[in-house]
Design a protein around this motif. Structure first.
Motif, PDB file in Angstrom:
ATOM      1  N   GLY A  95      16.387  43.625  76.047  1.00 58.53           N
ATOM      2  CA  GLY A  95      16.966  43.172  75.029  1.00 58.53           C
ATOM      3  C   GLY A  95      16.545  44.150  73.634  1.00 58.53           C
ATOM      4  O   GLY A  95      16.717  43.795  72.797  1.00 58.53           O
ATOM      5  N   HIS A  96      17.081  45.595  73.764  1.00 59.47           N
ATOM      6  CA  HIS A  96      16.804  46.790  73.257  1.00 59.47           C
ATOM      7  C   HIS A  96      18.230  47.293  73.019  1.00 59.47           C
ATOM      8  O   HIS A  96      18.339  48.636  72.309  1.00 59.47           O
ATOM      9  CB  HIS A  96      15.654  47.618  73.076  1.00 59.47           C
ATOM     10  N   ALA A  97      19.167  47.415  73.048  1.00 61.54           N
ATOM     11  CA  ALA A  97      20.266  47.616  73.078  1.00 61.54           C
ATOM     12  C   ALA A  97      21.353  47.219  72.340  1.00 61.54           C
ATOM     13  O   ALA A  97      21.818  48.131  71.986  1.00 61.54           O
ATOM     14  CB  ALA A  97      21.128  46.678  74.681  1.00 61.54           C
ATOM     15  N   SER A  98      20.858  46.867  71.523  1.00 59.17           N
ATOM     16  CA  SER A  98      21.754  46.184  70.118  1.00 59.17           C
ATOM     17  C   SER A  98      21.301  46.824  69.155  1.00 59.17           C
ATOM     18  O   SER A  98      22.405  46.624  68.373  1.00 59.17           O
ATOM     19  CB  SER A  98      21.043  44.471  70.074  1.00 59.17           C
TER      20      SER A  98
ATOM     21  N   HIS B 241      12.078  53.597  71.291  1.00 65.25           N
ATOM     22  CA  HIS B 241      11.854  53.882  72.394  1.00 65.25           C
ATOM     23  C   HIS B 241      12.731  53.666  73.499  1.00 65.25           C
ATOM     24  O   HIS B 241      12.297  54.328  74.866  1.00 65.25           O
ATOM     25  CB  HIS B 241      10.867  52.165  72.800  1.00 65.25           C
ATOM     26  N   PHE B 242      14.254  53.300  73.051  1.00 61.70           N
ATOM     27  CA  PHE B 242      15.191  53.997  73.989  1.00 61.70           C
ATOM     28  C   PHE B 242      16.304  54.880  72.716  1.00 61.70           C
ATOM     29  O   PHE B 242      16.991  54.786  71.954  1.00 61.70           O
ATOM     30  CB  PHE B 242      16.264  52.402  73.908  1.00 61.70           C
ATOM     31  N   ALA B 243      15.365  55.656  72.340  1.00 60.68           N
ATOM     32  CA  ALA B 243      16.283  56.771  70.922  1.00 60.68           C
ATOM     33  C   ALA B 243      17.574  57.270  71.763  1.00 60.68           C
ATOM     34  O   ALA B 243      18.381  57.123  70.691  1.00 60.68           O
ATOM     35  CB  ALA B 243      15.395  58.110  70.255  1.00 60.68           C
ATOM     36  N   PHE B 244      17.737  57.510  73.055  1.00 60.35           N
ATOM     37  CA  PHE B 244      18.620  58.254  73.617  1.00 60.35           C
ATOM     38  C   PHE B 244      19.434  57.671  74.653  1.00 60.35           C
ATOM     39  O   PHE B 244      20.332  57.589  74.549  1.00 60.35           O
ATOM     40  CB  PHE B 244      17.729  59.843  74.171  1.00 60.35           C
ATOM     41  N   SER B 245      18.895  56.015  74.940  1.00 60.83           N
ATOM     42  CA  SER B 245      19.018  55.758  76.508  1.00 60.83           C
ATOM     43  C   SER B 245      19.823  54.431  75.599  1.00 60.83           C
ATOM     44  O   SER B 245      20.711  53.962  76.267  1.00 60.83           O
ATOM     45  CB  SER B 245      18.803  55.242  77.696  1.00 60.83           C
ATOM     46  N   TYR B 246      19.833  54.370  74.203  1.00 65.98           N
ATOM     47  CA  TYR B 246      20.340  52.617  73.854  1.00 65.98           C
ATOM     48  C   TYR B 246      21.787  52.333  74.133  1.00 65.98           C
ATOM     49  O   TYR B 246      22.217  51.292  74.075  1.00 65.98           O
ATOM     50  CB  TYR B 246      19.809  51.834  72.555  1.00 65.98           C
TER      51      TYR B 246
ATOM     52  N   PHE C  40      25.446  48.261  79.404  1.00 66.89           N
ATOM     53  CA  PHE C  40      25.447  47.411  80.775  1.00 66.89           C
ATOM     54  C   PHE C  40      24.783  45.438  79.698  1.00 66.89           C
ATOM     55  O   PHE C  40      24.085  45.002  80.413  1.00 66.89           O
ATOM     56  CB  PHE C  40      24.211  47.623  81.339  1.00 66.89           C
ATOM     57  N   GLU C  41      24.943  45.799  78.456  1.00 68.89           N
ATOM     58  CA  GLU C  41      23.808  44.731  77.371  1.00 68.89           C
ATOM     59  C   GLU C  41      24.713  43.070  78.046  1.00 68.89           C
ATOM     60  O   GLU C  41      23.732  42.101  78.385  1.00 68.89           O
ATOM     61  CB  GLU C  41      24.617  44.103  76.237  1.00 68.89           C
ATOM     62  N   GLY C  42      26.224  43.018  79.017  1.00 69.06           N
ATOM     63  CA  GLY C  42      26.575  41.865  79.503  1.00 69.06           C
ATOM     64  C   GLY C  42      26.160  41.403  80.775  1.00 69.06           C
ATOM     65  O   GLY C  42      25.993  39.843  81.082  1.00 69.06           O
ATOM     66  N   ALA C  43      25.112  42.368  82.019  1.00 66.40           N
ATOM     67  CA  ALA C  43      24.853  42.339  82.391  1.00 66.40           C
ATOM     68  C   ALA C  43      23.817  40.753  82.891  1.00 66.40           C
ATOM     69  O   ALA C  43      22.775  40.892  81.951  1.00 66.40           O
ATOM     70  CB  ALA C  43      24.798  43.289  83.440  1.00 66.40           C
ATOM     71  N   SER C  44      23.586  40.170  84.129  1.00 63.81           N
ATOM     72  CA  SER C  44      22.332  39.191  84.568  1.00 63.81           C
ATOM     73  C   SER C  44      21.566  39.931  84.733  1.00 63.81           C
ATOM     74  O   SER C  44      21.182  41.048  84.685  1.00 63.81           O
ATOM     75  CB  SER C  44      23.333  38.569  85.182  1.00 63.81           C
TER      76      SER C  44
ATOM     77  N   ILE D 130      18.797  54.438  84.052  1.00 60.26           N
ATOM     78  CA  ILE D 130      17.486  53.591  83.813  1.00 60.26           C
ATOM     79  C   ILE D 130      17.221  52.743  83.012  1.00 60.26           C
ATOM     80  O   ILE D 130      16.919  51.306  82.642  1.00 60.26           O
ATOM     81  CB  ILE D 130      16.375  54.055  84.845  1.00 60.26           C
ATOM     82  N   ARG D 131      16.701  53.681  81.943  1.00 60.34           N
ATOM     83  CA  ARG D 131      16.411  53.247  80.456  1.00 60.34           C
ATOM     84  C   ARG D 131      17.346  53.005  80.693  1.00 60.34           C
ATOM     85  O   ARG D 131      17.284  51.759  79.010  1.00 60.34           O
ATOM     86  CB  ARG D 131      16.139  54.733  80.041  1.00 60.34           C
ATOM     87  N   GLY D 132      18.605  53.355  80.161  1.00 61.36           N
ATOM     88  CA  GLY D 132      19.354  52.088  79.711  1.00 61.36           C
ATOM     89  C   GLY D 132      19.231  50.819  80.154  1.00 61.36           C
ATOM     90  O   GLY D 132      19.488  49.452  79.624  1.00 61.36           O
ATOM     91  N   PHE D 133      19.801  50.518  81.678  1.00 67.34           N
ATOM     92  CA  PHE D 133      19.211  49.524  82.423  1.00 67.34           C
ATOM     93  C   PHE D 133      17.913  48.824  81.401  1.00 67.34           C
ATOM     94  O   PHE D 133      18.497  47.780  81.266  1.00 67.34           O
ATOM     95  CB  PHE D 133      19.060  49.202  84.031  1.00 67.34           C
TER      96      PHE D 133
END
Length: 762
Positions: free
Chosen positions: A181-184, A189-194, A200-204, A172-175
């Motif tokens: 927009g914190h996946a790049s 805030h997303f220390a372990f899940s980024y 999943f960055e390219g998903a709609s 869930i944190r990854g999604f």
């Protein structure tokens, strides 16, 4: 929300409702069952200390960290269970809105960091525990596994839930990272899940929202399915201990957190100590004959067992092929208690005369299974469908290894002795040879049946006079210690050598002491451990009267007793304070403690090299029950330091995990007909160190290990040079010059005690 999200939300919420209902119902069942136990008014004192103990044991995992990797892994799993509860509320909110977060803390970075860290730590921790469990899986030989007899499907289910929930959280944190927009790049805030967010960055936007809802639904379903399974299985200790352990630790015997060892719990009826002068056999309960006779704390013990098997792995009976497993005994009592609970809750039960308590109308609605369970005797063999087999009950040595190792503070020994009490005092059902021991104590004042007038024979030919206090007279002012010789020390040939050695050492160190001589009688330890509380009370009251007379003119700090027997030491120190109106309160030390002080103060100095390698066996009632570990090792260390070619080597199992010699719990006077002899097992462990001297600190251990070494010599598995000696005998051997010339009899060590009189015993 699209149709898929709606269906997922409806299913998850439906499971949640069912789970909550069943979970609450199970809690009510558990509480009602625990309350069926008899009263215990000793568990609520000093609530502040109890709270500190509970927090210390849980936060510090003080019982678990002894097992190193297991303890660390369990710590993260336990704290993950608590700290990740908020994510369940968040997941329920996300069933309705994928962007939902908890108010105030939802986007607070410390909360998010803790959530992600403990999600990862929980996965790593439970994976570690899974590997450990599988490596210890009960394959042949099955008894070597601490998990033998445990409910594996329950453990596997719990492990699945524990690993599934944090995986859902991280997904869930990854999604969310991809959605916001914190996946790049890395973010606090997303220390372990980024990294998951990057996948999943390219998903709609819609796909990510659907993924969040579906994953949240899975998390909710898994969490509440766990509650459903728990709700349907109130005896599922591997899961319920997460809740009951806090209460079990809080209500443990000692508010300060001490292990429930040393003294036995006094015999009680309706929660009050039983006074044999006023007891009514028709009204009072003597021991435990039915599961409801256990206290509510006993019921809580049964409920809390996690089936981890640490008690089983350390039990000397189980490890030598006997039917006693402390774990299986507790789980058997648990299953019986919960199966019988509907019958008891309806007013069922038996009077002292065996008549039914409950009315026919009240019992009419009780399930047939509960009625059938109510007919089972608590103690009985296969022919009577007993809950606990007699061989299980009588295999216990009361060594306390189970209590010491239990991570949730179950008090196995007290429960075993309570069942023994009823069998001995009411049913007169116990091993026949133990009956001889009890009669000997009653008639002769010692378990061997020796002539009580022989208690002073050990003093002959010492070369110095031993002062004696006549019964009823006070100790002379210049006497510092009363030397409690004990039955073995006065009457058993091997133990008499130890008594002579200790007396000689005290004389050499100018320690003033006196003995009671024929005024001594058995402390009652064997009678109490086998379950005959009446004989124990009789012996204890007689001894307390004699001792109080001896110490009548002494202040509390000057009422000093030194004892060589670990069992006498434990009884005098821990159990006699409860005897009589004033109690027998004394400052009791073991002879190894006193000798350690004398060596440290330079009053006894080892000088003669022994040229022998030594290993030390911790007596259960000295070490585990009374925490005396350092003193005997300090004495042996001084002896070894004076011997350039000698070493002191520990056995694989030592100190808190020392393996019993097999003599405790009155087993000294019972035949060992099942499995391997416990003393042989311990002897083999001692011999595996390569030691030529097995040092001990208790006459029971002296007898058992001497017999073990003698047997090993006869079988050709031990060298004829191997000796079994008390710590005092080794010290005396070391302080005496190797080739000492004859001395006048009035000098400290110039006495005619021969090497045979104080030397090795095997």
């Amino acid at each position: 929300m699209d149709a898929v999200q709606v269906i997922a939300a409806v299913v998850a919420l439906g499971v949640a409702v069912v789970g909550l209902v069943l979970f609450v119902r199970a809690i009510v069942t558990i509480v009602r069952t625990i309350k069926l136990g008899s009263p215990d008014f000793s568990r609520t004192n000093d609530k502040g200390a109890r709270t500190k103990t509970m927090l210390r044991e849980f936060v510090g995992h003080t019982k678990m960290v002894k097992w190193q990797a297991v303890g660390v892994a369990h710590w993260f799993v336990a704290f993950g269970f608590i700290l990740l509860v908020a994510t369940l509320a968040n997941a329920i909110g996300q069933l309705f809105s994928p962007e939902f977060v908890l108010p105030i803390i939802g986007h607070w970075w410390p909360y998010e960091l803790v959530t992600e860290f403990f999600s990862v730590a929980t996965i790593v921790g439970i994976a570690t525990l899974i590997v450990i469990r599988q490596r210890a899986h009960p394959r042949k030989p099955e008894r070597k596994s601490r998990f033998a007899g445990s409910n594996f499907w329950q453990a596997y289910f719990v492990e699945f839930v524990i690993i599934a929930v944090p995986i859902c959280i991280l997904l869930i944190r990854g999604f969310e990272a991809a959605l916001t927009g914190h996946a790049s790049s890395w973010s606090i805030h997303f220390a372990f899940s980024y990294p998951l967010g990057a996948l999943f960055e390219g998903a709609s936007h819609g796909a990510l929202e659907t993924a969040i809802v579906l994953t949240a639904a899975v998390k909710v379903v898994v969490s509440f399915a766990w509650m459903i399974v728990l709700g349907l299985n109130p005896t599922m200790g591997v899961a319920w201990h997460r809740f009951s352990a806090f209460f079990n630790i809080f209500f443990k015997r000692h508010a300060d957190g001490a292990v429930a060892l040393g003294a036995l719990r006094p015999m009680t009826s309706e929660g009050k100590p039983l006074d044999f002068e006023e007891a009514d056999p028709e009204k009072d309960v003597f021991g435990v004959s039915q599961v409801e006779h256990f206290s509510w704390k006993g019921m809580l013990d049964f409920t809390t067992c996690t089936e981890c098997g640490r008690c089983q792995s350390q039990c000397p009976a189980w490890n030598t092929g006997k039917p006693l497993s402390p774990k299986l005994l507790i789980t058997g009592l648990r299953d019986h208690a919960y199966a019988k609970a509907p019958y008891l809750a309806a007013g069922g039960g038996k009077t002292m005369e065996g008549e039914e308590k409950g009315s026919a109308e009240a019992l009419a609605g009780v399930p047939a299974a509960a009625l059938a369970e109510a007919e089972r005797p608590l103690i009985g063999g296969l022919d009577s469908l007993g809950v606990i087999d007699p061989d299980v009950l009588w295999s216990c040595t009361t060594c306390g290894a189970c209590v010491e190792q239990c991570p949730v503070d179950i008090e196995h020994v007290d429960h075993i002795v309570d069942m023994r009490r009823y069998q001995v005092m009411i049913e007169s059902s116990f091993p026949s040879e133990a009956g001889v021991m009890l009669r000997n104590i009653e008639n002769k004042g010692n378990p061997w049946g020796a002539n009580p007038n022989d208690r002073e024979d050990w003093m002959k030919n010492l070369g110095f006079d031993v002062r004696k206090v006549e019964q009823g007279e006070p100790l002379p002012e210049d006497v510092e210690y009363l030397f409690w010789v004990g039955c073995a020390g006065a009457l058993e040939d091997r133990a008499k050598k130890v008594t002579k050695a200790v007396a000689t050492l005290l004389h050499e160190a100018s320690v003033s002491f006196a003995v009671l001589g024929n005024g001594e009688t058995c402390t009652g330890d064997p009678a109490r451990r086998i379950g005959n509380e009446f004989v124990f009370q009789m012996q204890a009251m007689q001894n307390v009267e004699v001792l109080n007379a001896a110490f009548e003119e002494r202040q509390p700090g000057a009422r000093k007793i030194v004892a060589t027997c670990a069992h006498c030491f434990n009884t005098l120190k821990n159990e006699y304070p409860e005897i009589g109106e004033d109690g027998g309160n004394y400052e009791v030390v073991h002879h190894t403690e006193l000798l350690s002080t004398l060596v440290r103060d330079g009053k006894l100095t080892p000088v003669t090299p022994l040229e022998q390698n030594v290993t030390y066996h911790d007596p259960c009632y000295l070490g585990r029950h009374n925490r005396v570990f350092s003193a005997p090792r300090e004495v042996l260390g001084a002896v070894v330091d004076a011997s350039p070619n000698a070493t002191l080597t520990e056995m694989p199992r030592f100190k808190e995990r020392s393996f019993c010699c097999g003599a405790g719990g009155a087993r000294m006077w019972m035949e060992e007909r099942i499995g391997k002899r416990i003393n042989v097992e311990r002897t083999e462990e001692a011999l595996s160190t390569g030691a030529e001297v097995v040092a001990i600190g208790c006459p029971f251990c002296l007898t058992m290990l001497s017999d073990g070494v003698t047997g090993a010599k006869a079988a050709g598995t031990a060298s004829d040079a191997v000796e079994v000696m008390d710590v005092s005998q080794l010290l005396l051997k070391s302080i005496q010059p190797a080739a000492e010339p004859a001395k006048p009899a009035d000098t400290p060590l110039g006495n005619p005690v021969s090497a045979e009189e104080i030397g090795p015993n095997a």
